[in-house]
Design a protein around this motif. Structure first.
Motif, PDB file in Angstrom:
ATOM      1  N   GLU A  44      12.526  -7.939   7.173  1.00  0.00           N
ATOM      2  CA  GLU A  44      13.273  -9.176   6.972  1.00  0.00           C
ATOM      3  C   GLU A  44      12.338 -10.276   6.481  1.00  0.00           C
ATOM      4  O   GLU A  44      11.265 -10.472   7.038  1.00  0.00           O
ATOM      5  N   SER A  46      12.107 -14.399   4.470  1.00  0.00           N
ATOM      6  CA  SER A  46      12.759 -15.627   4.007  1.00  0.00           C
ATOM      7  C   SER A  46      12.708 -15.680   2.480  1.00  0.00           C
ATOM      8  O   SER A  46      11.938 -14.956   1.843  1.00  0.00           O
ATOM      9  N   ASN A  48      11.478 -18.073   0.637  1.00  0.00           N
ATOM     10  CA  ASN A  48      10.158 -18.526   0.199  1.00  0.00           C
ATOM     11  C   ASN A  48       9.125 -17.412   0.254  1.00  0.00           C
ATOM     12  O   ASN A  48       8.294 -17.291  -0.651  1.00  0.00           O
ATOM     13  N   HIS A  49       9.158 -16.601   1.301  1.00  0.00           N
ATOM     14  CA  HIS A  49       8.209 -15.496   1.408  1.00  0.00           C
ATOM     15  C   HIS A  49       8.480 -14.469   0.308  1.00  0.00           C
ATOM     16  O   HIS A  49       7.551 -13.971  -0.335  1.00  0.00           O
ATOM     17  N   SER A  62      16.599 -16.941  -4.849  1.00  0.00           N
ATOM     18  CA  SER A  62      17.842 -17.222  -4.131  1.00  0.00           C
ATOM     19  C   SER A  62      19.060 -16.770  -4.936  1.00  0.00           C
ATOM     20  O   SER A  62      20.011 -16.207  -4.379  1.00  0.00           O
ATOM     21  N   GLN A  78      20.920 -16.494   9.339  1.00  0.00           N
ATOM     22  CA  GLN A  78      20.504 -17.895   9.374  1.00  0.00           C
ATOM     23  C   GLN A  78      19.703 -18.170  10.642  1.00  0.00           C
ATOM     24  O   GLN A  78      20.055 -17.693  11.716  1.00  0.00           O
ATOM     25  N   ASP A  79      18.637 -18.922  10.480  1.00  0.00           N
ATOM     26  CA  ASP A  79      17.849 -19.403  11.617  1.00  0.00           C
ATOM     27  C   ASP A  79      17.567 -20.870  11.339  1.00  0.00           C
ATOM     28  O   ASP A  79      16.618 -21.204  10.625  1.00  0.00           O
ATOM     29  N   ARG A  82      16.847 -22.096   7.602  1.00  0.00           N
ATOM     30  CA  ARG A  82      16.256 -21.006   6.816  1.00  0.00           C
ATOM     31  C   ARG A  82      17.125 -19.755   6.884  1.00  0.00           C
ATOM     32  O   ARG A  82      17.720 -19.451   7.917  1.00  0.00           O
ATOM     33  N   PHE A  84      17.108 -15.594   6.310  1.00  0.00           N
ATOM     34  CA  PHE A  84      16.268 -14.410   6.255  1.00  0.00           C
ATOM     35  C   PHE A  84      17.102 -13.251   5.744  1.00  0.00           C
ATOM     36  O   PHE A  84      18.247 -13.060   6.170  1.00  0.00           O
ATOM     37  N   TYR A  85      16.520 -12.486   4.830  1.00  0.00           N
ATOM     38  CA  TYR A  85      17.239 -11.395   4.190  1.00  0.00           C
ATOM     39  C   TYR A  85      16.624 -10.054   4.560  1.00  0.00           C
ATOM     40  O   TYR A  85      15.420  -9.955   4.788  1.00  0.00           O
TER      41      TYR A  85
END
Length: 126
Positions: A44, A46, A48-49, A62, A78-79, A82, A84-85
């Motif tokens: 998993e 984000s 940006n990562h 995105s 969602q956190d 942010r 996370f995928y």
């Protein structure tokens, strides 16, 4: 009676053929393939990562993730603010691996993914 023996999705007239073509077209993008490879390796991530890993702008990543999400290839969590995928299942990862293996065959010689098999045959005969 014969309907019980039919393998769904493998009939050339099946609705799944058209859907499979849509999946292939979704994966016919180098950035999306790189996203899938990154998620396969890291689990998993984000936006940006992922953007850092695939060397693209977060906005572009995105947009790719939105398409992959609509195709149900990735899921999001969602956190706070942010997202996370992660991969929705192992099938997209396997298709990407198989496509890369097929690409290795186009280079001629013994593809890298066959080296382990060749090495094990050599060890068995020694």
């Amino acid at each position: 009676m014969d309907a019980d023996k039919r393998i769904y999705g493998r009939d050339p007239d099946s609705q799944y053929v058209d859907l499979a073509v849509e999946v292939f077209s979704m994966l016919a993008d180098a950035t999306r393939v790189r996203i899938i490879l990154a998620l396969r390796e890291h689990g998993e991530l984000s936006v940006n990562h992922l953007a850092d890993i695939v060397d693209k702008a977060p906005a572009a990543v995105s947009q790719h993730l939105a398409k992959l999400r609509l195709a149900r290839i990735v899921t999001a969590r969602q956190d706070g603010t942010r997202a996370f995928y992660r991969l929705a299942n192992e099938h997209a990862s396997q298709m990407v691996s198989d496509a890369i293996f097929q690409a290795e065959h186009s280079l001629g010689g013994v593809p890298r993914h066959h080296h382990a098999h060749v090495d094990s045959v050599k060890e068995a005969s020694a």
